[in-house]
Design a protein around this motif. Structure first.
Motif, mmCIF file in Angstrom:
data_model
loop_
_atom_site.group_PDB
_atom_site.id
_atom_site.type_symbol
_atom_site.label_atom_id
_atom_site.label_comp_id
_atom_site.label_asym_id
_atom_site.label_seq_id
_atom_site.Cartn_x
_atom_site.Cartn_y
_atom_site.Cartn_z
ATOM 1 N N THR A 8 41.162 45.497 56.876
ATOM 2 C CA THR A 8 40.555 45.780 55.842
ATOM 3 C C THR A 8 41.744 47.057 55.012
ATOM 4 N N GLY A 9 41.597 46.654 53.898
ATOM 5 C CA GLY A 9 43.080 48.264 53.368
ATOM 6 C C GLY A 9 42.732 49.038 54.067
ATOM 7 N N PRO A 10 42.477 50.148 52.700
ATOM 8 C CA PRO A 10 42.260 51.811 53.074
ATOM 9 C C PRO A 10 40.893 51.961 52.205
ATOM 10 N N ALA A 11 40.385 51.362 51.643
ATOM 11 C CA ALA A 11 39.154 51.511 51.665
ATOM 12 C C ALA A 11 38.536 50.582 51.090
ATOM 13 N N ALA A 12 37.096 50.791 51.079
ATOM 14 C CA ALA A 12 36.061 49.189 50.794
ATOM 15 C C ALA A 12 35.207 49.242 49.887
ATOM 16 N N LEU A 13 35.686 48.794 48.792
ATOM 17 C CA LEU A 13 34.725 49.698 47.876
ATOM 18 C C LEU A 13 34.937 48.124 46.784
ATOM 19 N N ASP A 14 33.244 47.853 46.903
ATOM 20 C CA ASP A 14 33.449 46.879 45.783
ATOM 21 C C ASP A 14 33.194 46.688 44.322
ATOM 22 N N GLY A 15 33.908 45.465 43.287
ATOM 23 C CA GLY A 15 32.782 45.275 42.456
ATOM 24 C C GLY A 15 34.012 45.482 41.302
ATOM 25 N N GLY A 16 34.971 46.561 41.232
ATOM 26 C CA GLY A 16 35.831 46.732 40.432
ATOM 27 C C GLY A 16 35.401 47.213 39.771
ATOM 28 N N THR A 17 35.801 48.128 37.895
ATOM 29 C CA THR A 17 35.214 49.118 37.392
ATOM 30 C C THR A 17 35.270 48.115 36.407
ATOM 31 N N MET A 18 34.431 48.625 35.186
ATOM 32 C CA MET A 18 34.542 48.367 33.815
ATOM 33 C C MET A 18 36.087 48.922 33.023
ATOM 34 N N GLU A 19 36.166 50.252 33.484
ATOM 35 C CA GLU A 19 37.511 51.305 33.019
ATOM 36 C C GLU A 19 38.497 50.513 33.517
ATOM 37 N N ALA A 20 39.024 50.541 35.115
ATOM 38 C CA ALA A 20 40.144 49.746 35.470
ATOM 39 C C ALA A 20 39.780 48.256 34.290
ATOM 40 N N ALA A 21 39.236 47.656 34.653
ATOM 41 C CA ALA A 21 39.538 46.470 33.828
ATOM 42 C C ALA A 21 39.984 46.336 32.454
ATOM 43 N N ASP A 22 39.847 46.991 31.780
ATOM 44 C CA ASP A 22 39.989 47.326 29.610
ATOM 45 C C ASP A 22 40.762 48.079 29.547
ATOM 46 N N ARG A 23 41.645 48.311 31.034
ATOM 47 C CA ARG A 23 43.572 48.214 30.659
ATOM 48 C C ARG A 23 43.733 47.157 30.190
ATOM 49 N N SER A 24 43.723 45.647 30.651
ATOM 50 C CA SER A 24 43.868 44.425 30.309
ATOM 51 C C SER A 24 43.424 43.959 29.250
ATOM 52 N N ALA A 25 44.257 44.006 28.310
ATOM 53 C CA ALA A 25 43.771 43.804 27.043
ATOM 54 C C ALA A 25 44.058 42.294 27.471
ATOM 55 N N ALA A 26 43.946 41.026 26.379
ATOM 56 C CA ALA A 26 44.094 39.511 25.998
ATOM 57 C C ALA A 26 45.702 39.823 26.536
ATOM 58 N N GLY A 27 45.622 38.978 26.691
ATOM 59 C CA GLY A 27 47.523 38.316 27.573
ATOM 60 C C GLY A 27 47.458 38.744 28.075
ATOM 61 N N ALA A 28 47.234 39.827 28.958
ATOM 62 C CA ALA A 28 47.435 40.885 29.562
ATOM 63 C C ALA A 28 47.015 40.532 31.331
ATOM 64 N N PRO A 29 47.089 41.395 32.538
ATOM 65 C CA PRO A 29 46.761 40.380 33.865
ATOM 66 C C PRO A 29 45.576 39.726 33.767
ATOM 67 N N ALA A 30 45.256 38.163 34.447
ATOM 68 C CA ALA A 30 44.697 37.548 34.923
ATOM 69 C C ALA A 30 44.170 38.020 36.468
ATOM 70 N N ILE A 31 43.236 36.216 36.204
ATOM 71 C CA ILE A 31 42.729 35.993 37.712
ATOM 72 C C ILE A 31 42.933 34.935 37.352
ATOM 73 N N ARG A 32 43.523 34.089 38.340
ATOM 74 C CA ARG A 32 43.733 32.419 38.353
ATOM 75 C C ARG A 32 44.020 32.117 39.725
ATOM 76 N N SER A 33 43.702 30.557 39.742
ATOM 77 C CA SER A 33 44.001 29.895 41.209
ATOM 78 C C SER A 33 44.242 28.656 40.264
ATOM 79 N N ALA A 34 44.796 28.265 40.944
ATOM 80 C CA ALA A 34 45.484 26.030 41.066
ATOM 81 C C ALA A 34 45.555 26.229 39.717
ATOM 82 N N GLY A 35 46.017 26.283 38.849
ATOM 83 C CA GLY A 35 46.087 25.961 37.088
ATOM 84 C C GLY A 35 44.673 26.754 36.358
ATOM 85 N N HIS A 36 43.581 27.249 37.338
ATOM 86 C CA HIS A 36 42.327 28.129 36.826
ATOM 87 C C HIS A 36 42.418 29.316 36.942
#
Length: 537
Positions: A8-36
């Protein structure tokens, strides 16, 4: 041993945070897989609805839910949803067949299982009583990447995309988020669930900072995850990438040239891999490799299995000094690190302890060995790493400790430290095999082969392989007068266990080497294969 996909990586904390994700506005970073693709706002909305749906299904803080899905955004949404609720996701290897699935689903005590439509028959055949199924449609691009036809939903179970619309996002997510439960090695050959304590938002913030530093990626950067999310390393990588608001590209299935296409198309900056992937990339014709612009890569992190030195040299020659290596386990997280310059100065090392981590090499009496001498490796996790135990077997934790070094545990590896504190691996205390970054437990395969009519005795172990690091060999002793073919032996395993557990080499012996007490001397069988490889390649 935790050097596989169980790292595993340097820490083990799951679920992410609202604060971190909210920094990503529409058209900014996304999550994708095979065109989805999902943008972060949609991702968070769906995760919150899934969390509410899980609560309505009776899932409470401290419970577990199973995820039998290929790499796609829904996998991460469900993982994040469980953490929001204070529950743990259990990523399940979707290659598993009946025995493996039954063990994990039963042992984990999962209350709900999310499963892709085409995997439903295998899951329903072994589903414990009272466990609810949520069906997940296979995205067309994911089906194409995996070489399957996208099946129509069965209509027998709630379909994720419809089910979650019945709920509103969870109003009050849990303050502490339990990490995923990753199944690691067990003394009986059956993997055991590594159960880690829940962690709060302050430790998540520390983990994200450490992740960004050691994985050499900036907030809002672009990462690619080419390995299955049912392994600890990619799962943890994805969780921390979500918390950091990174742009995340998932590969449903690793293909060397497709990997290069994605790196070029999405200007990927950071990726975590296993050495088998390096081998497959290097086997591409040079003109194919040179066809793609991979200059955006600034950090290629690898772990999970020993990397042959000539392979690592070739990767550095090709990509430049962007390779970074770590060593640790599901139980400990990453403990040692080295970058390309350090590795070139200390060829063969897996790095040295960083931050508040520690490494000790002890003899059989539990005393430190001299520098350069070989002994059993004990690891001290980072101070921010959550404490762990084993699901259903809390006593096992104590067997990994040593009285003289509080906080240190062993994951079963043998090695030595040099004068500069760099660690080198030389052997394994146990018989676990690592093939392409995947932990394989010979006892399970031996048990399977002993169920084959005509087999009296069997030994399964790892032998060197250029691509996978190790593959399996099975040496069998048959009953008098019984004749079996290698093909029949492989077919027997293939019908009962996952494909990667099928022995590559099958050898028939008149008598397997055992002493009067019945102890099997596998080393006598293994050594001829490893001669010239120094124990590990």
């Amino acid at each position: 041993m935790g050097r596989t996909g169980e790292c595993t990586g340097p820490a083990a904390l799951d679920g992410g945070t609202m604060e971190a994700a909210d920094r990503s506005a529409a058209g900014a970073p996304a999550i994708r897989s095979a065109g989805h693709e999902r943008g972060y706002p949609e991702f968070l909305d769906r995760a919150g609805r899934i969390a509410t749906g899980l609560r309505a299904a009776g899932v409470a803080p401290g419970d577990r839910i199973a995820v039998v899905l290929r790499n796609e955004p829904a996998h991460l949404e469900i993982t994040a949803a469980a953490a929001q609720l204070g529950a743990s996701a259990v990523p399940v290897n979707w290659h598993f067949k009946q025995d493996d699935l039954r063990h994990v689903l039963t042992d984990s005590g999962s209350k709900v299982v999310f499963v892709h439509t085409d995997l439903l028959p295998a899951v329903t055949a072994v589903l414990p009583d009272g466990v609810r199924i949520i069906e997940v449609a296979v995205p067309p691009g994911v089906a194409t990447a995996c070489g399957i036809a996208a099946p129509n939903p069965t209509g027998r179970h709630p379909l994720l995309d419809d089910w979650l619309t019945e709920y509103q996002p969870l109003a009050q997510p849990a303050d502490e988020r339990p990490p995923t439960v990753i199944y690691s090695s067990g003394t009986t050959g059956r993997p055991k669930g590594v159960l880690r304590e829940p962690v709060g938002q302050d430790r998540l913030a520390e983990a994200v900072e450490t992740f960004l530093e050691y994985f050499a990626v900036a907030p809002g950067g672009r990462t690619l995850i080419p390995a299955p999310l049912y392994h600890a390393s990619p799962s943890q990588h994805a969780v921390l990438a979500l918390a950091a608001g990174l742009d995340i590209t998932l590969m449903p299935r690793f293909d060397a040239e497709e990997f290069l296409r994605l790196v070029e198309r999405h200007r990927i900056q950071q990726v975590q891999m296993v050495p088998t992937m390096f081998v497959r990339l290097l086997r591409l014709p040079k003109d194919v490799r040179e066809r793609y612009d991979v200059s955006a890569l600034t950090s290629v992190v690898h772990a999970a299995a020993p990397c042959p030195p000539h392979v690592k040299h070739a990767m550095i020659d090709w990509l430049g000094p962007v390779l970074r290596e770590y060593y640790g386990g599901s139980e400990t997280g990453a403990v040692t690190w080295c970058d390309s310059a350090e590795w070139l100065a200390h060829p063969g090392t897996v790095g040295r302890a960083e931050g508040t981590c520690g490494v000790a090499v002890l003899d059989r009496a539990g005393e430190p060995v001299p520098t350069g001498s070989t002994g059993e490796i004990y690891l001290k996790p980072s101070d921010t790493w959550p404490r762990f135990t084993y699901l259903g077997d809390p006593d096992k934790r104590a067997t990994m400790e040593t009285p003289g070094l509080p906080g240190y545990v062993t994951i079963g590896d043998i090695g030595h430290l040099d004068e500069d504190g760099y660690l080198y691996l030389s052997d394994r205390r146990n018989d676990m095999v690592i093939s392409g970054g995947v932990n394989i437990y010979p006892a399970e395969i031996e048990g399977c082969l002993l169920s084959l009519e005509g087999v009296r005795d069997v030994a399964v172990f790892g032998i060197p392989d250029e691509e996978f690091g190790e593959v399996l060999a099975a040496h069998l002793q048959t009953e008098p007068g019984v004749r079996l073919s290698a093909a029949a032996v492989r077919a027997h395993v293939a019908e009962r266990l996952a494909g990667y557990k099928v022995p590559r080499a099958v050898v028939f012996e008149e008598l397997l080497p055992r002493d009067e007490s019945g102890k099997l001397f596998k080393r006598q069988l293994r050594e001829p294969y490893w001669a010239g490889h120094g124990g590990l390649i």
